[in-house]
Scaffold this motif. Structure first.
Motif, short mmCIF file in Angstrom:
data_model
loop_
_atom_site.label_atom_id
_atom_site.label_comp_id
_atom_site.label_asym_id
_atom_site.label_seq_id
_atom_site.Cartn_x
_atom_site.Cartn_y
_atom_site.Cartn_z
N ALA A 20 -21.11 -2.45 2.01
CA ALA A 20 -19.82 -2.68 2.65
C ALA A 20 -19.09 -1.37 2.95
N PHE A 21 -19.71 -0.47 3.68
CA PHE A 21 -19.06 0.75 4.12
C PHE A 21 -18.39 0.42 5.47
N ALA A 22 -17.13 0.83 5.62
CA ALA A 22 -16.46 0.53 6.88
C ALA A 22 -15.20 1.36 7.01
N SER A 23 -14.68 1.42 8.22
CA SER A 23 -13.38 2.05 8.42
C SER A 23 -12.29 1.04 8.09
N VAL A 24 -11.04 1.54 8.11
CA VAL A 24 -9.95 0.72 7.64
C VAL A 24 -8.95 0.46 8.76
N ALA A 25 -8.55 -0.77 8.90
CA ALA A 25 -7.50 -1.08 9.85
C ALA A 25 -6.15 -0.65 9.27
N PRO A 26 -5.23 -0.16 10.10
CA PRO A 26 -3.92 0.24 9.60
C PRO A 26 -3.26 -0.92 8.87
N ALA A 27 -2.62 -0.62 7.77
CA ALA A 27 -1.94 -1.64 6.98
C ALA A 27 -0.87 -0.97 6.14
N GLN A 28 0.01 -1.77 5.55
CA GLN A 28 1.01 -1.24 4.64
C GLN A 28 0.32 -0.95 3.32
N THR A 29 0.09 0.32 3.06
CA THR A 29 -0.71 0.69 1.89
C THR A 29 0.03 1.65 0.97
N THR A 30 1.36 1.69 1.07
CA THR A 30 2.12 2.57 0.21
C THR A 30 3.25 1.80 -0.47
N ARG A 31 3.84 2.40 -1.48
CA ARG A 31 4.94 1.80 -2.23
C ARG A 31 6.26 1.99 -1.48
N PRO A 32 7.33 1.32 -1.92
CA PRO A 32 8.64 1.50 -1.27
C PRO A 32 9.10 2.96 -1.30
N ASP A 33 9.99 3.29 -0.38
CA ASP A 33 10.40 4.68 -0.20
C ASP A 33 10.96 5.31 -1.47
N ALA A 34 11.75 4.57 -2.23
CA ALA A 34 12.35 5.14 -3.44
C ALA A 34 11.26 5.55 -4.45
N GLU A 35 10.21 4.76 -4.55
CA GLU A 35 9.11 5.09 -5.46
C GLU A 35 8.31 6.27 -4.93
N LYS A 36 8.13 6.31 -3.63
CA LYS A 36 7.42 7.45 -3.03
C LYS A 36 8.21 8.75 -3.26
N GLN A 37 9.52 8.66 -3.12
CA GLN A 37 10.35 9.84 -3.32
C GLN A 37 10.27 10.34 -4.76
N LEU A 38 10.26 9.40 -5.72
CA LEU A 38 10.13 9.79 -7.13
C LEU A 38 8.81 10.50 -7.36
N ALA A 39 7.73 9.94 -6.83
CA ALA A 39 6.42 10.56 -7.01
C ALA A 39 6.37 11.96 -6.39
N ARG A 40 6.99 12.11 -5.22
CA ARG A 40 6.99 13.42 -4.56
C ARG A 40 7.79 14.44 -5.36
#
Length: 472
Positions: A20-40
């Motif tokens: 099952a090797f394949a490319s990926v269709a675009p999708a929502q694959t990240t956490r909410p902005d506030a969580e992303k900001q904390l991680a950054r």
């Protein structure tokens, strides 16, 4: 960590699963902005502490992390900061669950390989976001995972998540250099109770991008082990105005030339045969047929495959390479000592004695001493747990439809060596996708994709949650 393409392990994997090797269709694959900001923010804080093995310190990172934990409501009793040396502290924090099952250890190291400003096109100890990448020493190895574990733990706390087991995050020192200050070894020897767990999630497995497509999300279950040797020639020396044929530097140079011309036998095992079998199915280059033949053990094909790529070469054999030189004591004196450090990355089935005996035969000179440095030993692989595999597969399929999770053995080394030897099964997985042709760990201008960092955050958030719920 950890510098070579991973490979599948365990022939019991089903053909359908492996294909099952394949490319990926675009999708929502990240956490909410506030969580992303904390991680950054945490990521930036960690990158901008110079924590190189010889010139830096991990203690400032551990102390800043502890302060964040206290601000987030973690009690002092659940936070430990300490280590083998004042500058080499580790941080361990426990997030309490119901206790229905044994804890999960979430491990990452916060030391980095040295980096000199003059070698880089930018400051290696600043987090720089440019052209869709995060640049900085440790962005890939291993401060991304350290920041993600930490940010996600704080998020679980804020959300009131109630796991059925304790979650332990350990951010540790000196993975890159090992030695007496290695944080995992020190914790196991002095505070085993702080990190004892049913199993551990660590670095060593990442997602791989080939020609712009995500092809696999690797789960590391085993690794080569490291053996360092010292080649040493001693001589009575003398005045440089009276040169003689017997020169320690020349004798060492001849031995190193023989080492450079030598290659350990090419071979496959259960792990590597499965790897080349799968690579043959997705490869479209003229090497395709040789990859398939290599999986069957055909020596002529192995020779061509090994010659085609340093990574393939490392997959197929134990490797030894000279990495450091020492020699002479004065400009006007014949050398009394010439020595070289030789770093070997050894297949699990090859013993230390076998490697040493082979090197002595290659050197073929009784004036060149071949000495083992330290007390190396192979690290066993971890059993392939269905709960870890099923959780990783399910989340990977949801985030990147069609991408496989493939168990692997990596060519580099990780702290999983120590945890496995201590009886804690360890699995390297990140969900951070990296281009196969742009792996910059330990090198100049280290970087990872910004999107990959945030996707790794989301993947590991869901993976830990899945593995710490009562129902699966």
């Amino acid at each position: 960590m950890k510098q070579s393409p991973p490979m599948p392990n365990y022939k019991t994997l089903s053909a359908a699963f492996l294909l099952a090797f394949a490319s990926v269709a675009p999708a929502q694959t990240t956490r909410p902005d506030a969580e992303k900001q904390l991680a950054r923010e945490i990521y930036k804080e960690m990158i901008e502490v110079q924590s190189g093995f010889t010139t830096g310190a991990t203690t400032p990172i551990a102390e800043k992390a502890a302060a964040r934990l206290k601000a987030a409501g973690f009690p002092d009793s659940d936070i430990f900061v300490g280590g083998a040396k004042d500058t080499k502290h580790n941080l361990v924090v426990r997030y309490h669950g119901s206790g229905a099952r044994k804890p999960i250890l979430l491990l990452a190291h916060i030391d980095v390989v040295e980096a000199k400003r003059e070698d880089w096109s930018m400051d290696p100890f600043q987090l720089i976001e440019k052209d869709g990448y995060f640049y900085g020493r440790g962005t890939g190895d291993d401060k991304a995972q350290a920041a993600i574990w930490f940010a996600n733990l704080i998020t679980y706390k804020k959300q009131g998540f109630k796991p059925d087991r304790d979650l332990i995050v350990a951010l540790t020192a000196d993975e890159e250099g090992g030695g007496p200050f290695n944080g995992v070894d020190w914790l196991l020897a002095n505070h085993r109770e702080l990190i004892d767990a049913e199993f551990c999630l660590n670095e060593g497995g990442w997602g791989e991008i080939v020609s712009g497509k995500r092809v696999a999300n690797y789960l590391q279950v085993a690794e080569k082990y490291v053996v360092n040797f010292r080649f040493e020639v001693r001589n009575k020396g003398g005045h440089s105005s009276l040169p003689v044929k017997e020169n320690a530097i020349y004798r060492l140079a001849a031995a190193l030339q023989r080492l450079g011309d030598f290659g350990f036998p090419l071979k496959t095992n259960e792990v590597t045969a499965a790897y080349f079998q799968q690579m043959a199915k997705i490869d479209s280059s003229p090497l395709k047929d040789d990859l398939a033949k290599t999986a069957t053990g055909a020596q002529d094909a192995m020779q061509r495959v090994a010659a085609s790529s340093p990574a393939y070469n490392a997959v197929l054999r134990t490797t030894c390479v000279a990495t450091m030189l020492e020699g002479g004591h004065a400009l006007n004196a014949l050398p009394q000592l010439a020595a070289a450090s030789v770093n070997c990355r050894v297949l699990p089935e090859d013993s230390v004695d076998y490697v040493k005996t082979t090197l002595e035969k290659v050197v073929n000179d009784d004036q060149v001493a071949v000495k083992v440095m330290g007390n190396p030993s192979p690290a066993l692989g971890s059993p392939l747990r269905p709960d870890v595999m099923n959780a990783a597969r399910g989340i990977t399929e949801k985030m990147w439809p069609g991408v496989s999770v493939i168990p692997t053995m990596v060519m580099g080394g990780t702290d999983g060596r120590s945890t496995r030897k201590a009886g804690i099964p360890t699995y390297g997985i990140q969900g951070i996708f990296i281009d196969r042709d742009d792996v910059r760990f330990h090198g100049r201008d280290e970087r990872i994709l910004v999107q990959s960092f945030y996707e790794g955050q989301a993947f590991l958030y869901e993976l830990v949650k899945s593995l710490s719920r009562t129902s699966h």
